[in-house]
Design a protein around this motif. Structure first.
Motif, PDB file in Angstrom:
ATOM      1  N   ASP A   2       0.829  -1.202   0.000  1.00 47.28           N
ATOM      2  CA  ASP A   2       0.000   0.000   0.000  1.00 47.28           C
ATOM      3  C   ASP A   2       0.867   1.257   0.000  1.00 47.28           C
ATOM      4  O   ASP A   2       1.809   1.343   0.767  1.00 47.28           O
ATOM      5  N   ALA A   4       1.106   5.245   0.772  1.00 52.16           N
ATOM      6  CA  ALA A   4       0.408   6.315   1.494  1.00 52.16           C
ATOM      7  C   ALA A   4       0.617   7.671   0.835  1.00 52.16           C
ATOM      8  O   ALA A   4      -0.295   8.467   0.708  1.00 52.16           O
ATOM      9  N   GLU A  26       7.605   6.959  -3.622  1.00 53.35           N
ATOM     10  CA  GLU A  26       6.417   6.304  -3.103  1.00 53.35           C
ATOM     11  C   GLU A  26       6.731   5.917  -1.667  1.00 53.35           C
ATOM     12  O   GLU A  26       7.715   5.242  -1.400  1.00 53.35           O
ATOM     13  N   PRO A  28       5.424   3.916   1.523  1.00 51.86           N
ATOM     14  CA  PRO A  28       4.423   2.898   1.860  1.00 51.86           C
ATOM     15  C   PRO A  28       3.624   3.246   3.120  1.00 51.86           C
ATOM     16  O   PRO A  28       4.103   3.971   3.989  1.00 51.86           O
ATOM     17  N   SER A  29       2.418   2.704   3.188  1.00 56.95           N
ATOM     18  CA  SER A  29       1.539   2.985   4.318  1.00 56.95           C
ATOM     19  C   SER A  29       2.098   2.458   5.621  1.00 56.95           C
ATOM     20  O   SER A  29       1.996   3.089   6.655  1.00 56.95           O
ATOM     21  N   HIS A  64      -2.710   9.090  -0.245  1.00 52.49           N
ATOM     22  CA  HIS A  64      -3.671   8.011  -0.432  1.00 52.49           C
ATOM     23  C   HIS A  64      -4.350   7.592   0.862  1.00 52.49           C
ATOM     24  O   HIS A  64      -5.166   6.693   0.874  1.00 52.49           O
ATOM     25  N   ARG A  65      -3.943   8.203   1.969  1.00 52.54           N
ATOM     26  CA  ARG A  65      -4.563   7.858   3.239  1.00 52.54           C
ATOM     27  C   ARG A  65      -5.349   9.036   3.764  1.00 52.54           C
ATOM     28  O   ARG A  65      -4.914  10.162   3.693  1.00 52.54           O
ATOM     29  N   THR A 188       1.443   5.614   9.147  1.00 47.88           N
ATOM     30  CA  THR A 188       2.547   5.908   8.251  1.00 47.88           C
ATOM     31  C   THR A 188       3.438   6.947   8.924  1.00 47.88           C
ATOM     32  O   THR A 188       2.955   7.999   9.335  1.00 47.88           O
TER      33      THR A 188
END
Lengths: 244, 295
Positions: A2, A4, A26, A28-29, A64-65, A188
């Motif tokens: 995933d 974030a 990128e 990650p979450s 994205h979160r 995150t």
């Protein structure tokens, strides 16, 4: 995995000098991500660009979160030097600022917010300092207060700008313990970090930066001799020899 | 003295001055804490152009000289804000740094204002009321009317109520704007709001303190209050009280001794309060200075 936070072709400049140049990362979450690079590499600028605080020349930042409320609020822990510690406020009030994002317009913090503030202070073992003027704290205590303020916010993304700078070893251990706890709860966490000797112990992911992106990925894959030399240049070798 | 106090004009002037001091003192805390004192001074000086233009514009429109605050204050607000926004445009588009931009803008607006003022005062045929325009340089409380009082009360109350309504947000914006952005607050709009509040805190007092000295009525009460408390709410309340007492005292003194100009007397009083605070405050005063060892 995933993601974030994502940046695409992010370029930021102060005046004519680009501070970040065409950066694609990128984050990650899950896990703790360290942003590492030499002085002036644009580490803090990357955090501020994610927050939306610096004018971007080009590129995108995508979060994205979102937190429970659906907003993309971020728990930001600025560098300690970023604020005026002579500001007329107490430790308790400073931490309670973390609840302000949840308040409606014109609303003032109430009983629930006070209780949450008290809990956050307990989390960082600062409850006995609640009524202190913030100017009377040591560096480590200031950092803990900032952390508590981010906790009380209940964000799912935490951005921290060199939280270990000017902090003694005991406090650093305590902070890292708290961060691990936060991570295990599924948050995150992104840290700007200076000390290469602790990178392998602290971070699950690493973003190596020197205005341009050098490398980005899991710590074992990314934090390698070649990449460090790419980011730090000749000085990288000396830094490396100190680690091993 | 009691006979003096029974004079309606004197009561209006003293009450109005206290009101102004209270509003400016309270709003000045934000200028002080955000380190925008100099920006405030640029607003104050620049507003001269707005004051003179508004007076002249009203004369052209109505054919008579009108120095009512209902005419003067909108002019002052427009000129003060224009100076700041122009500074921002200049520093954004060129490599000129903020301090230089502010300095240049102050000179342009204040200089043009002075030029227009002198020209209006010599223009033929004479415009009625123009001679006392000079009062806006160093303040002249005696000219205050009950109509002016309404204007001051109205915008002063609006500004203070806005400040109280947005208290939490303005506090966090002043302390840590980056964190406020992380919380998802509309930082730019809030900053503009704070700027407008500061401009109101300034223009409301131009009549009694004048464009040259107004900055001291804005910032000195805040600086004095800061010495006594570590609590923002108490600081704002105390600064407001200090401002009210000094402004009313200054207006009264200059009414009793008619040769004293109001602005300088008020400035002398707030300076006194400031110096006393810096010397005597138990926790921060120079007379009680202790070396703190933290942790």
């Amino acid at each position: 995995m995933d993601i974030a936070i994502e940046t695409q072709q992010l370029t930021v400049a102060y005046g004519a000098q680009p501070a970040l140049w065409n950066v694609n990362v990128e984050i990650p979450s899950l896990g703790i991500t360290g942003i590492i690079g030499p002085n002036g590499a644009g580490k803090s600028t990357l955090l501020k660009a994610i927050l939306g605080n610096v004018p971007r020349l080009s590129g995108h930042v995508t979060l994205h979160r979102t937190d429970e409320a659906g907003s993309a609020a971020i728990g930001y822990v600025p560098q300690r030097s970023a604020v005026d510690w002579d500001f007329p406020t107490t430790v308790f009030d400073l931490v309670m600022m973390g609840t302000y994002g949840r308040l409606r317009w014109f609303q003032r913090p109430g009983k629930r917010e006070r209780e949450q503030t008290r809990q956050a202070l307990q989390q960082v073992h600062m409850e006995e300092f609640a009524d202190r003027q913030i100017g009377e704290l040591s560096g480590g205590q200031q950092q803990r207060v900032f952390l508590a303020r981010a906790f009380v916010q209940r964000a799912s993304i935490y951005l921290m700008d060199e939280p270990f700078a000017g902090v003694d070893a005991k406090t650093e251990n305590m902070l890292i313990e708290i961060l691990h706890q936060l991570r295990d709860e599924g948050n995150t966490i992104v840290l700007v970090h200076h000390d290469l000797t602790t990178v392998k112990d602290y971070f699950d992911h690493v973003v190596l930066l020197n205005r341009k992106l050098v490398a980005c990925g899991t710590t074992p894959q990314t934090f390698t001799a070649e990449n460090i030399e790419l980011a730090y240049g000749v000085a990288g070798k000396q830094l490396l020899s100190r680690i091993s | 003295m009691s006979e003096f106090w029974s004079d309606y004009t004197v009561r209006v002037v003293v009450f109005g001055s206290a009101l102004i001091g209270a509003v400016s003192g309270a709003l000045g805390c934000y200028a002080y804490l955000r380190r925008q004192s100099l920006i405030g001074d640029v607003v104050a000086h620049s507003s001269l152009l707005g004051i003179v233009s508004a007076f002249w514009g009203a004369f052209l429109l109505t054919g008579s000289g009108n120095k009512s605050l209902w005419v003067i204050i909108p002019g002052a607000i427009v000129a003060g804000l224009a100076a700041l926004l122009l500074t921002r445009a200049v520093t954004g588009l060129t490599r000129i740094k903020e301090d230089a931009g502010l300095g240049v803008m102050l000179a342009i607006f204040f200089g043009t204002g002075m030029m227009l003022l002198r020209w209006l005062q010599r223009a033929q045929p004479p415009i009625p009321g123009r001679s006392s325009l000079d009062g806006y340089l160093f303040g002249m409380s005696a000219a205050m009317t009950s109509q002016d009082l309404w204007m001051i009360g109205l915008i002063g109350a609006a500004a203070v109520i806005t400040m109280l309504l947005f208290w939490s947000r303005l506090k966090i914006l002043t302390f840590d704007p980056e964190y406020a952005a992380g919380l998802g607050l509309p930082v730019r709009r809030l900053e503009l709001l704070l700027l407008c509040l500061m401009v109101i805190g300034i223009v409301v007092g131009l009549q009694i303190a004048g464009v040259v000295l107004m900055i001291s009525l804005l910032v000195a009460p805040a600086a004095a209050a800061r010495q006594w408390t570590h609590h923002l709410g108490k600081m704002v309340g105390l600064a407001s009280t200090i401002g009210a007492i000094c402004a009313a005292g200054g207006a009264l003194l200059s009414a009793v001794f008619s040769h004293l100009p109001t602005g300088p007397v008020i400035v002398a009083l707030v300076t006194l309060a400031f110096v006393a605070s810096v010397l005597c405050s138990p926790s921060r005063g120079l007379l009680f200075r202790r070396r703190f060892v933290v942790d």
